[in-house]
Design a protein around this motif. Sequence first.
Motif, PDB file in Angstrom:
ATOM      1  N   ARG A   1       0.832  -1.222   0.000  1.00 45.64           N
ATOM      2  CA  ARG A   1       0.000   0.000   0.000  1.00 45.64           C
ATOM      3  C   ARG A   1       0.855   1.257   0.000  1.00 45.64           C
TER       4      ARG A   1
ATOM      5  N   GLY B   1      -2.668  10.693   6.544  1.00 43.43           N
ATOM      6  CA  GLY B   1      -3.077  10.053   7.805  1.00 43.43           C
ATOM      7  C   GLY B   1      -1.960   9.157   8.297  1.00 43.43           C
ATOM      8  N   GLU B   2      -0.807   9.782   8.640  1.00 46.09           N
ATOM      9  CA  GLU B   2       0.371   8.995   9.027  1.00 46.09           C
ATOM     10  C   GLU B   2       0.564   9.054  10.531  1.00 46.09           C
TER      11      GLU B   2
ATOM     12  N   ASP C   1      -2.927   5.819  13.082  1.00 42.73           N
ATOM     13  CA  ASP C   1      -3.720   4.595  13.325  1.00 42.73           C
ATOM     14  C   ASP C   1      -3.603   4.104  14.765  1.00 42.73           C
TER      15      ASP C   1
ATOM     16  N   CYS D   1       3.096  -2.117  15.276  1.00 43.32           N
ATOM     17  CA  CYS D   1       2.408  -1.306  14.262  1.00 43.32           C
ATOM     18  C   CYS D   1       0.920  -1.152  14.586  1.00 43.32           C
ATOM     19  N   GLY D   2       0.281  -0.186  13.931  1.00 42.24           N
ATOM     20  CA  GLY D   2      -1.169  -0.042  13.992  1.00 42.24           C
ATOM     21  C   GLY D   2      -1.813  -0.970  12.966  1.00 42.24           C
TER      22      GLY D   2
ATOM     23  N   ASP E   1      -1.885  -0.800   7.630  1.00 46.22           N
ATOM     24  CA  ASP E   1      -1.317  -1.538   6.504  1.00 46.22           C
ATOM     25  C   ASP E   1      -2.126  -2.793   6.201  1.00 46.22           C
TER      26      ASP E   1
ATOM     27  N   LEU F   1      11.202  -0.548  11.285  1.00 43.35           N
ATOM     28  CA  LEU F   1      10.257  -0.129  12.325  1.00 43.35           C
ATOM     29  C   LEU F   1      10.514  -0.849  13.644  1.00 43.35           C
TER      30      LEU F   1
ATOM     31  N   TYR G   1       9.967   3.762  16.231  1.00 44.81           N
ATOM     32  CA  TYR G   1       8.511   3.739  16.061  1.00 44.81           C
ATOM     33  C   TYR G   1       7.833   3.481  17.420  1.00 44.81           C
TER      34      TYR G   1
ATOM     35  N   GLY H   1       4.087   6.164   4.847  1.00 46.09           N
ATOM     36  CA  GLY H   1       4.469   5.034   5.697  1.00 46.09           C
ATOM     37  C   GLY H   1       5.127   5.502   6.978  1.00 46.09           C
TER      38      GLY H   1
HETATM   39  C1  GLA Z   1       3.780   1.789   9.609  1.00 45.85           C
HETATM   40  C2  GLA Z   1       2.828   1.007  10.497  1.00 45.85           C
HETATM   41  C3  GLA Z   1       1.409   1.541  10.378  1.00 45.85           C
HETATM   42  C4  GLA Z   1       1.349   3.051  10.572  1.00 45.85           C
HETATM   43  C5  GLA Z   1       2.422   3.736   9.725  1.00 45.85           C
HETATM   44  C6  GLA Z   1       2.512   5.209  10.003  1.00 45.85           C
HETATM   45  O1  GLA Z   1       3.458   1.591   8.267  1.00 45.85           O
HETATM   46  O2  GLA Z   1       2.853  -0.356  10.158  1.00 45.85           O
HETATM   47  O3  GLA Z   1       0.558   0.883  11.286  1.00 45.85           O
HETATM   48  O4  GLA Z   1       1.479   3.385  11.925  1.00 45.85           O
HETATM   49  O5  GLA Z   1       3.704   3.169   9.923  1.00 45.85           O
HETATM   50  O6  GLA Z   1       1.330   5.829   9.614  1.00 45.85           O
END
Ligand code: GLA
Length: 414
Positions: free
Chosen positions: A37, A42-43, A46, A178-179, A182, A230, A235, A343
């Motif tokens: 993706r 919207g970074e 999430d 991560c959120g 993705d 990450l 992060y 990202g």
């Molecule tokens: C990475 C994470 C996502 C999100 C982005 C920043 O891609 O996997 O969950 O937090 O960073 O928007």
Amino acid sequence: MNRSAQWEDDSRADGVADVFARLFAGPADGVWAAPGRVNLIGEHTDYNDGFALPIALPRNTLLAARARTDGRLRLHSAQGEGGITELSVAALAPGAVTGWAAYPAGVVWALAEAGHTVGGADLHFDSTVPTGAGLSSSAALECVVAVAYDALYGLGLPGPELARIAQRAENAFAGVPCGIMDQMASICCTAEAALHLDARTPQDHRQVPLDLRGQGLGLLVIDTRVSHDLADGAYAALRAGCERAAALLGLPALRDVDAGELPKVLRALPAELVPLVRHVVTENARVTEAVSRLREGDAAALGPILTEGHASLRDDYRVSCPETDLAVSAALDAGALGARMTGGGFGGSVIALVEAGREDAVGGSVTAAFGAAGHRPPRLFPVTPAAGARRLAPERGTRRSAGSGGSEVRGLSR
Ligand code: GLA
């Protein structure tokens, strides 16, 4: 619309099935695809229960898969080194698997952890999603396993639930906090649309029509080839900072900050948390604004919103780097309508919104600027919003028996 890249990936299904048959001595039960993706805007929202607007790339991880009845999980990747990795489903546990295999194995573990009855499988992967480019190659790997297992084991889970399982695999099994953006993008995006995600209620996502070509526009992805990681703690530290700020404000998440009260809210916070909160609150507003413009059919109006988003990531959230900043400024100097890193940051890719036909000129200018600065040339590819995860073969609804060690395809295509 130019969907040739999408079709190219779809037409790879036969080849992937052939390799599977040679590797695992018999036919696959099916072939599935899940894309990487790019996020339009919207970074780092999430994991703050906020909003995002990703599109799926016409670049996919393909998976030929066959269920097994003996609890063994055998994995092979056309991009991996070495041969087949063999694991026992019953022995899967966080920390037990390292390298790329942790992502698919983690999904099987997460399905079992969530109480679903799943067994082993033979899995062969082949991907055109660039790795380490901030384009969610790991989510594509997880999500293709999630949709294949859903079909192989007849689970019938909705897309957002499969995305949650895939996110759980990445958080708990692969160790990346991560959120859900993705995984939601990889599973729930549709062609010619952006996905309006509310991370608090992913099941309520909306498709926002986005026909770039029809509006005389193009979207260029610029992979800076600066690798990000990450898992390296940066992060996680940012995420922890946001959670601390929300706790200090007595709110469930930063999404709950009232944008109208932002100056007052910022005065109540320790100095080091101020830029984080300012980014998250203004970024959520940028998503809302972008969705409104798209709903009005004015995709060109995204340009300044993207560029503002980049400034916020660079100056407040501080996840940009010299190469992403240079890609953005060179693209804008060459006439892009807007540009920003996309990202997690710390390298990765930049997107540039351009007038249709200007992709090569803008890409050429960015490449020249990289050369002048002594950086390696970036990788460039124009994209259009593509389809999310899907079964490629056999056709929807067909059932057939598999070869030795296999079982019948029980689920139908999602
Ligand atoms: C990475 C994470 C996502 C999100 C982005 C920043 O891609 O996997 O969950 O937090 O960073 O928007």
